[in-house]
Design an enzyme around this catalytic site. Structure first.
Site, short mmCIF file in Angstrom:
data_model
loop_
_atom_site.label_atom_id
_atom_site.label_comp_id
_atom_site.label_asym_id
_atom_site.label_seq_id
_atom_site.Cartn_x
_atom_site.Cartn_y
_atom_site.Cartn_z
N SER A 67 2.23 -2.22 0.76
CA SER A 67 0.97 -1.72 0.41
C SER A 67 1.30 -0.36 -0.33
O SER A 67 2.12 0.73 0.34
CB SER A 67 -0.03 -1.61 1.30
OG SER A 67 -1.24 -1.24 0.70
N ASP A 68 0.72 0.18 -1.27
CA ASP A 68 0.77 1.59 -1.70
C ASP A 68 -0.46 1.85 -2.44
O ASP A 68 -1.15 1.10 -3.08
CB ASP A 68 1.83 1.84 -2.81
CG ASP A 68 2.43 3.14 -2.81
OD1 ASP A 68 3.11 3.52 -1.78
OD2 ASP A 68 1.98 3.75 -3.82
N GLN A 69 -0.84 3.15 -2.53
CA GLN A 69 -1.94 3.75 -3.12
C GLN A 69 -1.78 4.85 -4.04
O GLN A 69 -1.02 5.74 -3.85
CB GLN A 69 -2.88 4.34 -2.01
CG GLN A 69 -4.27 4.41 -2.44
CD GLN A 69 -5.20 4.95 -1.20
OE1 GLN A 69 -5.06 5.91 -0.70
NE2 GLN A 69 -6.05 4.03 -1.14
#
EC number: 3.6.1.-
Length: 192
Positions: A67-69
């Protein structure tokens, strides 16, 4: 199947633990630098994919979660500030504006090679903030240096925000759990 979170983020570990499934966490191999001309959505998705697949050799029999934001203010991507000066500058720039937080999720099945991907976009309208308010927040919320745009919505960070529009409130913290539950189900893993 074995479940591995490709992240060193304690925020993501805490979110995933809410599902009450056994999992491990491992540091992914990933350069988080955006590519020239890459959109915030594409950056977040590419990094989530790299994080998940980077551990495939080490965990060939696992479901790997990446996951990355990336926060987007106008045309500018905001990552994790890392320093107080950068955090102050990001929060000052976001003051009174709406920021789009792109939180990407990738689930890679090491046994089958199947990759599922999704991106949650959360609209966050920030309050108009004074420099003294920003400094007070940063002094009392040191973890903000490790959050996209220095905006840690949980805890004291709620005082920065006027409005949040999202399909999954977990996404803003760093892991879209609603979509993850669907992806896990697609791989035969039931949460309930």
């Amino acid at each position: 199947m074995r479940l591995v979170l490709a992240s060193t983020s304690r925020f993501r570990r805490e979110l995933l633990s809410r599902l009450a499934l056994p999992f491990e966490a491992a540091a992914p191999l990933c350069d988080e630098t955006p590519l020239p001309g890459e959109s915030a959505l594409d950056t977040a998705l590419r990094l989530a994919r790299i994080k998940a697949t980077s551990l495939a050799e080490r965990y060939p029999d696992a479901l790997l979660i990446g996951s990355d934001q990336v926060a987007l203010l106008g045309d500018e991507q905001l990552g994790k500030p890392g320093t107080l000066d950068d955090a102050r500058a990001m929060l000052s720039a976001m003051s009174g504006k709406t920021v789009l937080f792109h939180t990407a999720l990738a689930l890679y099945n090491g046994e089958t090679g199947r990759l599922q991907e999704a991106v949650d976009v959360t609209r966050v309208t920030m309050r108009t903030l004074t420099l003294s308010q920003i400094d007070a927040y940063l002094m009392r919320e040191p973890d903000a240096l490790f959050c996209a745009g220095a905006a840690k919505s949980e805890g004291l960070g709620g005082a920065l925000i006027e409005r949040i529009e999202s399909t999954d409130p977990n996404a803003l913290i760093g892991l879209p759990l609603f979509e993850l539950i669907t992806m896990l189900k697609n791989e035969g893993v039931e949460v309930l």
